[in-house]
Design an enzyme around this catalytic site. Sequence first.
Site, mmCIF file in Angstrom:
data_model
loop_
_atom_site.group_PDB
_atom_site.id
_atom_site.type_symbol
_atom_site.label_atom_id
_atom_site.label_comp_id
_atom_site.label_asym_id
_atom_site.label_seq_id
_atom_site.Cartn_x
_atom_site.Cartn_y
_atom_site.Cartn_z
ATOM 1 N N ILE A 12 0.815 -1.214 0.000
ATOM 2 C CA ILE A 12 0.000 0.000 0.000
ATOM 3 C C ILE A 12 0.849 1.265 0.000
ATOM 4 C CG2 ILE A 12 -0.340 0.153 2.495
ATOM 5 C CD1 ILE A 12 -3.442 0.709 1.158
ATOM 6 N N HIS A 38 -1.387 -4.465 -5.379
ATOM 7 C CA HIS A 38 -0.969 -4.358 -3.984
ATOM 8 C C HIS A 38 -2.086 -4.775 -3.040
ATOM 9 C CE1 HIS A 38 -3.260 -0.876 -2.441
ATOM 10 N NE2 HIS A 38 -3.255 -0.485 -3.703
ATOM 11 N N CYS A 39 -1.668 -5.110 -1.852
ATOM 12 C CA CYS A 39 -2.571 -5.311 -0.734
ATOM 13 C C CYS A 39 -1.935 -4.592 0.452
ATOM 14 C CB CYS A 39 -2.803 -6.800 -0.457
ATOM 15 S SG CYS A 39 -1.315 -7.744 -0.095
ATOM 16 N N GLN A 40 -2.505 -4.713 1.601
ATOM 17 C CA GLN A 40 -2.013 -3.949 2.749
ATOM 18 C C GLN A 40 -0.531 -4.200 3.013
ATOM 19 O OE1 GLN A 40 -3.982 -1.687 4.268
ATOM 20 N NE2 GLN A 40 -2.299 -1.005 5.525
#
Length: 97
Positions: A12, A38-40
């Site tokens: 992120i 993306h992810c966290q």
Amino acid sequence: MINDDFLYHGNISNARNIEVLHELDIQHILNNENVLVHCQAGFSRSSAIVLAYLLKYQQKTLLAAYGYLTERRRLAEPNGCFLLQLIRYEKELHNLT
């Protein structure tokens, strides 16, 4: 962050970093041009999406796709549930039972 000429994989912070987005000429986040997936944390959910892409559009096996991804982003580590879904997806793509 990995780079495969147009496919970028990060977290992120990468997606929020305007300078990096401009430097890499990322036009969209998850589209068909230069892409940042993306992810966290940038290692499980986003890795699963990149692996699914590699399975479908580069006709890689899951094992080959995982090796390819981890060579470029060592932090890539989809959780067990995502891996199970990817195994099922690979079987579906290759008409395996």
